[in-house]
Design a protein around this motif. Structure first.
Motif, PDB file in Angstrom:
ATOM      1  N   GLU A  78     -13.039  -3.325  -0.683  1.00 56.64           N
ATOM      2  CA  GLU A  78     -12.537  -4.799  -0.251  1.00 56.64           C
ATOM      3  C   GLU A  78     -11.364  -4.561   0.760  1.00 56.64           C
ATOM      4  O   GLU A  78     -11.315  -5.333   1.570  1.00 56.64           O
ATOM      5  CB  GLU A  78     -11.725  -5.283  -1.478  1.00 56.64           C
ATOM      6  CG  GLU A  78     -11.166  -6.736  -1.386  1.00 56.64           C
ATOM      7  CD  GLU A  78      -9.867  -6.698  -0.994  1.00 56.64           C
ATOM      8  OE1 GLU A  78      -9.167  -7.941  -0.739  1.00 56.64           O
ATOM      9  OE2 GLU A  78      -9.065  -5.765  -0.926  1.00 56.64           O
ATOM     10  N   ARG A 151      -8.793 -13.993   2.207  1.00 56.58           N
ATOM     11  CA  ARG A 151      -8.173 -12.915   1.998  1.00 56.58           C
ATOM     12  C   ARG A 151      -8.759 -11.700   0.886  1.00 56.58           C
ATOM     13  O   ARG A 151      -8.219 -10.525   0.644  1.00 56.58           O
ATOM     14  CB  ARG A 151      -6.659 -12.855   1.805  1.00 56.58           C
ATOM     15  CG  ARG A 151      -5.866 -12.839   2.789  1.00 56.58           C
ATOM     16  CD  ARG A 151      -4.354 -12.826   2.611  1.00 56.58           C
ATOM     17  NE  ARG A 151      -3.954 -11.736   2.422  1.00 56.58           N
ATOM     18  CZ  ARG A 151      -2.540 -11.666   1.884  1.00 56.58           C
ATOM     19  NH1 ARG A 151      -1.710 -12.422   1.977  1.00 56.58           N
ATOM     20  NH2 ARG A 151      -2.306 -10.221   1.860  1.00 56.58           N
ATOM     21  N   TYR A 195       3.345  -3.800  -2.242  1.00 59.01           N
ATOM     22  CA  TYR A 195       1.988  -4.270  -1.759  1.00 59.01           C
ATOM     23  C   TYR A 195       1.602  -3.234  -0.646  1.00 59.01           C
ATOM     24  O   TYR A 195       2.418  -3.035   0.393  1.00 59.01           O
ATOM     25  CB  TYR A 195       2.188  -5.458  -1.402  1.00 59.01           C
ATOM     26  CG  TYR A 195       0.888  -6.282  -0.738  1.00 59.01           C
ATOM     27  CD1 TYR A 195      -0.143  -6.171  -1.317  1.00 59.01           C
ATOM     28  CD2 TYR A 195       0.999  -6.501   0.790  1.00 59.01           C
ATOM     29  CE1 TYR A 195      -1.597  -6.538  -0.563  1.00 59.01           C
ATOM     30  CE2 TYR A 195      -0.329  -6.897   1.281  1.00 59.01           C
ATOM     31  CZ  TYR A 195      -1.445  -7.055   0.592  1.00 59.01           C
ATOM     32  OH  TYR A 195      -2.377  -7.451   1.347  1.00 59.01           O
ATOM     33  N   HIS A 196       0.514  -2.509  -0.951  1.00 57.90           N
ATOM     34  CA  HIS A 196      -0.184  -1.540   0.264  1.00 57.90           C
ATOM     35  C   HIS A 196       0.647  -0.356   0.310  1.00 57.90           C
ATOM     36  O   HIS A 196       0.578   0.074   1.533  1.00 57.90           O
ATOM     37  CB  HIS A 196      -0.646  -2.448   1.500  1.00 57.90           C
ATOM     38  CG  HIS A 196      -1.843  -3.283   1.170  1.00 57.90           C
ATOM     39  ND1 HIS A 196      -2.425  -4.015   2.135  1.00 57.90           N
ATOM     40  CD2 HIS A 196      -2.522  -3.361  -0.127  1.00 57.90           C
ATOM     41  CE1 HIS A 196      -3.562  -4.553   1.546  1.00 57.90           C
ATOM     42  NE2 HIS A 196      -3.739  -4.108   0.275  1.00 57.90           N
TER      43      HIS A 196
END
Ligand code: DPN
Ligand code: ZN
Length: 345
Positions: A78, A151, A195-196
């Motif tokens: 993804e 997204r 996040y990330h």
């Protein structure tokens, strides 16, 4: 398992069909398994993957038999551009594609500074008010709509004309004061400050958010699949081995919390015991207040092992507190062990 290739590497999708239901009316639920290379990706998206897996296990334990056919998808790549889900949708024969009546996506559902977001039907090419409203109704806390655009993996389904929905507990966006007021957490801080990043580890999860969103997956599935029922209540288990010596009594505890009121009239007690002569065993479920419910007496049943579920009318007992499985071995020679047991409310 479906394989695909992306920038010279092999990726995988895992597709799991639950047998039964109308093959022309498929309800599909999914989320991505991969993470960015910068970090382990526990909230993004171990959370959605795990929530879906827990619901799938519940489907199996309950022998769920809804009118519709149920399919789960765990996507690869993804983070490389919705590669796995797009590959899956693009390689579905047209007839198969038209059998999928809805796709629900779960990507980031345990954010550490959580918000409770439902994908807005209006921000999507195939947004569905029915899916949106079912997911909104699945929460006992207030929700907000969010425009997730393209997204996550729902986008591949939306492009193919399949109605989509989903839930989300937030990523890089900052929680406002109003949101902190209604949901708790910290205003002025991102829903997921990791996040990330490399700090998206197992400590980057709000267990309450993951629990609420996982319950919402189950609620939506039970409702949208035309089961005519509501999902089962919470389940607790203890998988610690307890040896059962000869002619002895042993106990294994389960602490129940967050369940309001009394236990149900058919509290399901799952038992997994290894033993060389199960007739030797006398078993009680002991409620938090000490009340014992006998679920099994001794007998001359010489078979090995006991793997079964008992229904106990525990409606006179408060649910919260520490329950015990009390196992007595009442005859000599044969021994065994409790492998684990569970309480399904
Ligand atoms: N697609 C997510 C990611 O994997 O980075 C972030 C995201 C999830 C954004 C869900 C919006 C909605
Ligand atoms: Zn993600």
């Amino acid at each position: 398992m479906q394989q695909f290739t992306t920038s010279g590497a092999t990726g995988y999708n895992l597709i799991a069909d639950w047998p039964g239901g109308d093959p022309n009316d498929v309800l599909m639920l999914g989320g991505h398994l991969d993470s960015v290379s910068a970090g382990p990706g526990i909230n993004d998206n171990g959370s959605g993957s795990a929530g879906l897996l827990e619901v799938a296990l519940t489907v199996a334990r309950q022998s769920f038999a809804p009118r519709k056919h149920i399919r789960f998808g765990w996507w690869g790549a993804e983070e490389l551009g919705l590669v796995g889900s797009t590959y899956y949708v693009n390689n579905l024969p047209t007839a198969e594609r038209s059998r999928i009546e809805a796709y629900l996506n779960f990507d980031m559902i345990g954010s550490p500074n959580a918000g409770y977001f439902v994908y807005s039907a209006s921000g999507q090419p195939t947004g569905s008010l029915q899916l949106q409203q079912t997911l909104q109704a699945a929460f006992s806390v207030p929700t907000e709509l969010t425009s997730v655009g393209g997204r996550s993996d729902h986008a591949a389904f939306a492009r193919a004309g399949i109605p989509i929905g989903g839930t989300f507990t937030g990523a890089e966006v900052t929680k406002t004061a109003a949101q902190a007021q209604k949901w708790g957490g910290t205003s002025g801080v991102a829903f997921d400050r990791c996040y990330h990043r490399s700090c998206d580890t197992a400590s980057n999860i709000d267990a309450t958010a993951l629990d609420r969103d996982s319950d919402a997956i189950a609620y939506a599935l039970w409702t949208l699949a035309d089961s005519g029922g509501t999902p089962p209540g919470p389940r607790f288990e203890n998988l610690t081995d307890v040896t059962i010596p000869d002619l002895s009594t042993v106990e294994s505890p389960i602490t129940v919390s967050g369940v309001s009121g009394n236990a149900p009239s058919a509290l399901a007690v799952g038992v997994d015991i290894t033993h060389t002569y199960r007739g030797d065993l006398v078993i009680d479920l002991v409620a938090p207040d000490g009340t014992a419910f006998r679920v099994k007496t001794s007998s001359n049943d010489s078979a090995d092992n006991l793997v079964t579920t008992y229904a106990v009318n525990a409606s006179g007992e408060v649910a919260n507190g520490t329950w015990k499985l009390r196992v007595q071995d009442v005859a000599s020679n044969d021994v065994g062990r409790i492998n684990g047991w569970s309480l399904q409310f």
